[in-house]
Design an enzyme around this catalytic site. Structure first.
Site, PDB file in Angstrom:
ATOM      1  N   GLN A   1       0.792  -1.317   0.040  1.00 32.91           N
ATOM      2  CA  GLN A   1      -0.117   0.091  -0.228  1.00 32.91           C
ATOM      3  C   GLN A   1       0.758   1.009  -0.021  1.00 32.91           C
ATOM      4  O   GLN A   1       1.547   1.586   1.101  1.00 32.91           O
ATOM      5  CB  GLN A   1      -1.092   0.040   1.228  1.00 32.91           C
ATOM      6  CG  GLN A   1      -1.817   1.277   1.506  1.00 32.91           C
ATOM      7  CD  GLN A   1      -2.644   1.352   2.703  1.00 32.91           C
ATOM      8  OE1 GLN A   1      -1.899   0.705   3.707  1.00 32.91           O
ATOM      9  NE2 GLN A   1      -3.664   2.094   2.558  1.00 32.91           N
ATOM     10  N   GLY A   2       1.021   2.010  -0.885  1.00 37.22           N
ATOM     11  CA  GLY A   2       1.569   3.126  -1.119  1.00 37.22           C
ATOM     12  C   GLY A   2       0.656   4.551  -0.860  1.00 37.22           C
ATOM     13  O   GLY A   2       0.518   5.278  -1.828  1.00 37.22           O
ATOM     14  N   TYR A   3       0.273   4.566   0.376  1.00 31.75           N
ATOM     15  CA  TYR A   3      -0.503   6.139   0.616  1.00 31.75           C
ATOM     16  C   TYR A   3       0.340   7.028   1.301  1.00 31.75           C
ATOM     17  O   TYR A   3       0.590   7.963   0.872  1.00 31.75           O
ATOM     18  CB  TYR A   3      -1.725   5.541   1.411  1.00 31.75           C
ATOM     19  CG  TYR A   3      -3.058   5.036   1.103  1.00 31.75           C
ATOM     20  CD1 TYR A   3      -3.126   4.546  -0.174  1.00 31.75           C
ATOM     21  CD2 TYR A   3      -4.184   5.361   1.615  1.00 31.75           C
ATOM     22  CE1 TYR A   3      -4.397   4.056  -0.876  1.00 31.75           C
ATOM     23  CE2 TYR A   3      -5.456   4.954   1.189  1.00 31.75           C
ATOM     24  CZ  TYR A   3      -5.415   4.508  -0.076  1.00 31.75           C
ATOM     25  OH  TYR A   3      -6.656   3.994  -0.698  1.00 31.75           O
ATOM     26  N   SER A   4       1.003   6.434   2.363  1.00 34.06           N
ATOM     27  CA  SER A   4       1.591   7.457   3.427  1.00 34.06           C
ATOM     28  C   SER A   4       2.802   8.009   2.723  1.00 34.06           C
ATOM     29  O   SER A   4       3.673   7.316   1.890  1.00 34.06           O
ATOM     30  CB  SER A   4       2.030   6.650   4.768  1.00 34.06           C
ATOM     31  OG  SER A   4       0.918   6.179   5.249  1.00 34.06           O
TER      32      SER A   4
ATOM     33  N   GLU B   1     -10.167  -1.112   5.276  1.00 39.28           N
ATOM     34  CA  GLU B   1      -9.177  -1.315   5.846  1.00 39.28           C
ATOM     35  C   GLU B   1      -9.717  -1.303   7.421  1.00 39.28           C
ATOM     36  O   GLU B   1      -8.892  -2.274   8.272  1.00 39.28           O
ATOM     37  CB  GLU B   1      -7.860  -0.361   5.942  1.00 39.28           C
ATOM     38  CG  GLU B   1      -6.863  -0.381   6.472  1.00 39.28           C
ATOM     39  CD  GLU B   1      -5.924   0.589   6.310  1.00 39.28           C
ATOM     40  OE1 GLU B   1      -5.934   1.607   5.374  1.00 39.28           O
ATOM     41  OE2 GLU B   1      -4.645   0.622   6.923  1.00 39.28           O
TER      42      GLU B   1
ATOM     43  N   SER C   1      -4.970   7.176  12.967  1.00 38.68           N
ATOM     44  CA  SER C   1      -4.319   7.155  14.767  1.00 38.68           C
ATOM     45  C   SER C   1      -5.704   7.217  15.473  1.00 38.68           C
ATOM     46  O   SER C   1      -6.437   7.707  15.075  1.00 38.68           O
ATOM     47  CB  SER C   1      -3.527   8.315  14.698  1.00 38.68           C
ATOM     48  OG  SER C   1      -3.983   9.320  14.808  1.00 38.68           O
ATOM     49  N   ASN C   2      -5.190   6.800  16.697  1.00 41.80           N
ATOM     50  CA  ASN C   2      -6.480   6.734  17.767  1.00 41.80           C
ATOM     51  C   ASN C   2      -6.980   8.284  18.004  1.00 41.80           C
ATOM     52  O   ASN C   2      -8.204   8.543  18.182  1.00 41.80           O
ATOM     53  CB  ASN C   2      -5.936   6.063  19.064  1.00 41.80           C
ATOM     54  CG  ASN C   2      -5.995   4.582  18.898  1.00 41.80           C
ATOM     55  OD1 ASN C   2      -6.390   4.030  17.655  1.00 41.80           O
ATOM     56  ND2 ASN C   2      -5.990   3.859  19.814  1.00 41.80           N
ATOM     57  N   GLU C   3      -5.976   9.197  18.005  1.00 40.15           N
ATOM     58  CA  GLU C   3      -6.339  10.654  17.978  1.00 40.15           C
ATOM     59  C   GLU C   3      -7.122  11.152  17.088  1.00 40.15           C
ATOM     60  O   GLU C   3      -8.137  11.782  17.351  1.00 40.15           O
ATOM     61  CB  GLU C   3      -5.093  11.510  18.144  1.00 40.15           C
ATOM     62  CG  GLU C   3      -4.404  11.402  19.371  1.00 40.15           C
ATOM     63  CD  GLU C   3      -3.185  10.170  19.239  1.00 40.15           C
ATOM     64  OE1 GLU C   3      -3.112   9.426  18.208  1.00 40.15           O
ATOM     65  OE2 GLU C   3      -2.634   9.686  20.162  1.00 40.15           O
TER      66      GLU C   3
HETATM   67  C1  LIG Z   1       3.841  -0.250  11.411  1.00 37.03           C
HETATM   68  C2  LIG Z   1       3.059   0.719  10.468  1.00 37.03           C
HETATM   69  C3  LIG Z   1       2.897   0.264   9.236  1.00 37.03           C
HETATM   70  C4  LIG Z   1       2.326   1.039   8.299  1.00 37.03           C
HETATM   71  N1  LIG Z   1       2.024   0.361   7.053  1.00 37.03           N
HETATM   72  C5  LIG Z   1       1.635   1.428   6.085  1.00 37.03           C
HETATM   73  C6  LIG Z   1       1.296   0.835   4.682  1.00 37.03           C
HETATM   74  O1  LIG Z   1       1.775  -0.241   4.407  1.00 37.03           O
HETATM   75  N2  LIG Z   1       1.048   1.663   3.774  1.00 37.03           N
HETATM   76  C7  LIG Z   1       0.855   3.155   4.335  1.00 37.03           C
HETATM   77  O2  LIG Z   1       0.598   3.836   3.046  1.00 37.03           O
HETATM   78  N3  LIG Z   1       1.023   3.612   5.269  1.00 37.03           N
HETATM   79  C8  LIG Z   1       1.490   2.933   6.292  1.00 37.03           C
HETATM   80  N4  LIG Z   1       1.507   3.331   7.481  1.00 37.03           N
HETATM   81  C9  LIG Z   1       1.343   4.886   8.051  1.00 37.03           C
HETATM   82  C10 LIG Z   1       0.172   5.177   8.864  1.00 37.03           C
HETATM   83  O3  LIG Z   1      -0.953   4.956   8.062  1.00 37.03           O
HETATM   84  C11 LIG Z   1       0.492   6.461   9.388  1.00 37.03           C
HETATM   85  O4  LIG Z   1       1.442   6.258  10.260  1.00 37.03           O
HETATM   86  C12 LIG Z   1      -0.782   7.096  10.182  1.00 37.03           C
HETATM   87  O5  LIG Z   1      -1.648   7.526   9.025  1.00 37.03           O
HETATM   88  C13 LIG Z   1      -0.162   8.145  10.777  1.00 37.03           C
HETATM   89  O6  LIG Z   1       0.488   9.229  10.027  1.00 37.03           O
HETATM   90  P1  LIG Z   1       1.840   9.690  10.481  1.00 37.03           P
HETATM   91  O7  LIG Z   1       2.688   8.825  10.733  1.00 37.03           O
HETATM   92  O8  LIG Z   1       2.400  10.627   9.367  1.00 37.03           O
HETATM   93  O9  LIG Z   1       1.670  10.879  11.632  1.00 37.03           O
HETATM   94  P2  LIG Z   1       1.063  12.136  11.877  1.00 37.03           P
HETATM   95  O10 LIG Z   1      -0.135  12.165  11.041  1.00 37.03           O
HETATM   96  O11 LIG Z   1       2.349  12.903  11.568  1.00 37.03           O
HETATM   97  O12 LIG Z   1       0.643  12.175  13.293  1.00 37.03           O
HETATM   98  C14 LIG Z   1       1.580  12.507  14.390  1.00 37.03           C
HETATM   99  C15 LIG Z   1       0.925  12.349  15.556  1.00 37.03           C
HETATM  100  O13 LIG Z   1      -0.074  13.603  15.480  1.00 37.03           O
HETATM  101  C16 LIG Z   1      -1.381  13.165  15.794  1.00 37.03           C
HETATM  102  N5  LIG Z   1      -2.381  13.921  14.743  1.00 37.03           N
HETATM  103  C17 LIG Z   1      -2.328  14.043  13.596  1.00 37.03           C
HETATM  104  N6  LIG Z   1      -3.390  14.539  13.078  1.00 37.03           N
HETATM  105  C18 LIG Z   1      -4.140  15.080  14.271  1.00 37.03           C
HETATM  106  C19 LIG Z   1      -5.327  15.661  14.402  1.00 37.03           C
HETATM  107  N7  LIG Z   1      -5.934  16.271  13.332  1.00 37.03           N
HETATM  108  N8  LIG Z   1      -6.093  15.730  15.610  1.00 37.03           N
HETATM  109  C20 LIG Z   1      -5.443  15.238  16.542  1.00 37.03           C
HETATM  110  N9  LIG Z   1      -4.085  14.429  16.636  1.00 37.03           N
HETATM  111  C21 LIG Z   1      -3.675  14.395  15.457  1.00 37.03           C
HETATM  112  C22 LIG Z   1      -1.572  11.666  15.441  1.00 37.03           C
HETATM  113  O14 LIG Z   1      -2.269  11.034  16.016  1.00 37.03           O
HETATM  114  C23 LIG Z   1      -0.052  11.304  15.871  1.00 37.03           C
HETATM  115  O15 LIG Z   1      -0.101  11.054  17.257  1.00 37.03           O
HETATM  116  C24 LIG Z   1       2.050   2.568   8.534  1.00 37.03           C
HETATM  117  C25 LIG Z   1       2.231   2.932   9.738  1.00 37.03           C
HETATM  118  C26 LIG Z   1       3.106   2.132  10.961  1.00 37.03           C
HETATM  119  C27 LIG Z   1       3.397   2.656  11.972  1.00 37.03           C
END
Ligand SMILES: Cc1cc2nc3c(=O)[nH]c(=O)nc-3n(C[C@H](O)[C@H](O)[C@H](O)COP(=O)(O)OP(=O)(O)OC[C@H]3O[C@@H](n4cnc5c(N)ncnc54)[C@H](O)[C@@H]3O)c2cc1C
Length: 398
Positions: A126-129, A244, A383-385
């Protein structure tokens, strides 16, 4: 609302149990129960066994080779497979891309890719993030510029789970900067062996290179690999995320974790008696078990509503939060239970064929591994937040 299983559903549970007794290789269930790392071949073996029984496409309709199961059957199947320590079914092709192709893909894409997902011919990731696009997914910056019959893709994806094994990646790419960010995103299928793609491993806190960065430099992708319409990718991306998040509560995984926790606390001695007879520790286990039972009931209510045609709303956010918090609490208690043996975490001992000896009893290393690895649960899948934000908008109208 009737939360009891019908005779027919109980019969299905027996059928799944009999199948698992017969077909789940002990080598695989042993690896899962001991927290050993599964190899690509392990996942492929289990997928092939399920596919041979017609039970791989658990969320797919029959017309595409799926089971056609309703939510209750899927729930029973998850409970039984986790109880038996079967490897998980990897979601990327089956639970994520498959439903998107069925709804938005061309006939050619459906007939080419869907059977290949079931047969294990393709391993999707999955190439989203991206580094600046996680919770704020619409901020995707990887570009795809049209050049004749191709797109030229440049940019970087990150956190790509098991991308090191994948021969295909589905990506959100930016095809326009007009209007709102959501309006310029497209959904593209890309061959991982295309020139210009580089996969760089990211080693997680438990020592496993489970995720990766995927870099794209002038990667040529045929226009026929676009899913649906150009600049409509956000719609497809959101549709994928609803899939998902199905079964996001992970009740079966929590129940399996609780069973393991009780076993550890029953074997681990403290002051000459099993830890489980310590009332302070037993109270913590009881509290998490009560929370789990309450969540399992909420999960069943959601499933019962889904069976009656109601789409889950904010309930899936509640289940995501409770389910992941409970699993992390169980992991934390298991790690606490193994006491000093939790400290010398020997990551290499989790590898297939490693001759490095773990320190302490058999259950100490998997307890630490699960604790570290499952930090991810409250981050990915939204994320849970962010789930709390959804609840505050949907229920509290804040
Ligand atoms: C082990 C693992 C596997 C993963 N696998 C994939 C994958 O296969 N493909 C893919 O595309 N992605 C993948 N992900 C990515 C995952 O979807 C992202 O990590 C997730 O969406 C959070 O984005 P971020 O890491 O950029 O954190 P950020 O979005 O930068 O968030 C950082 C912190 O800020 C908080 N935050 C952000 N926005 C808000 C808001 N509006 N209100 C309150 N709090 C907020 C978050 O909860 C978090 O605590 C994976 C992540 C992990 C850890």
């Amino acid at each position: 609302m009737d939360l009891n299983f019908t005779d027919e559903q109980t019969g299905f549970r027996d059928e799944v149990r009999a199948f698992l007794d017969r077909e789940l290789p002990p080598r695989l269930s042993e690896k899962v129960s001991r927290g050993k790392r599964l190899t690509k071949a392990d996942y492929e073996e289990w997928h092939a066994i399920l596919n041979a029984r017609g039970w791989l496409g658990v969320t797919w309709p029959k017309e595409h080779g799926g089971t056609g199961w309703d939510a209750v059957r899927r729930h029973i199947f998850e409970e039984e497979t986790t109880r038996a320590h079967a490897p998980r079914i990897l979601p990327f092709g089956l639970a994520m891309l498959g439903p998107v192709l069925m709804k938005f893909g061309s006939d050619a894409q459906k007939s080419h890719y869907l059977p290949r997902i079931l047969n294990g011919d393709d391993w999707w990731c999955q190439g989203y993030s991206e580094p600046g696009a996680g919770s704020d997914l619409a901020n995707v910056q990887t570009t795809a510029e049209r050049s004749g019959d191709h797109y030229i893709v440049n940019g970087q994806k990150t956190w790509t789970t098991l991308g090191q094994y994948a021969n295909k990646i589905f990506c959100l790419v930016r095809t326009s900067r007009e209007g709102k960010p959501q309006q310029g995103i497209s959904f593209l299928l890309i061959d991982m062996d295309s020139p210009g793609i580089e996969v760089r491993p990211i080693v997680l806190i438990d020592g496993e290179p489970e995720v990766n960065e995927v870099w794209f430099t002038n990667v040529k992708v045929p226009v026929s690999n676009l899913v649906g319409e150009e600049n409509r990718g956000w719609t497809y991306a959101k549709y994928l995320l609803t899939h998902e998040r199905t079964n996001i509560a992970g009740v079966g995984y929590a129940q399996a974790g609780l069973t393991t926790l009780k076993r550890i606390a029953g074997e681990q001695m403290q002051g000459g008696a099993p830890l489980m007879s310590n009332p302070f520790f037993a109270a913590k286990v009881a509290q998490v078990e009560i929370d789990l039972m309450a969540m399992a009931t909420t999960n069943l209510r959601t499933i019962a509503a889904a069976s009656n045609g109601q789409a889950p709303g904010a309930e899936s956010s509640m289940l995501k939060i409770k389910g992941t918090v409970i699993r992390q609490q169980i992991n934390a208690l298991a790690r606490q239970a193994v006491g000093p043996y939790a400290a010398p975490f020997v990551s290499e001992a989790l590898e297939d064929g490693s001759n490095v000896e773990p320190v302490g009893p058999d259950y100490a290393l998997p307890a630490s591994q699960a604790y570290f690895n499952n930090r991810k649960l409250s981050i990915y899948g939204g994320s849970n937040e962010v789930q709390r934000q959804i609840i505050s908008k949907a229920i509290l109208e804040l």
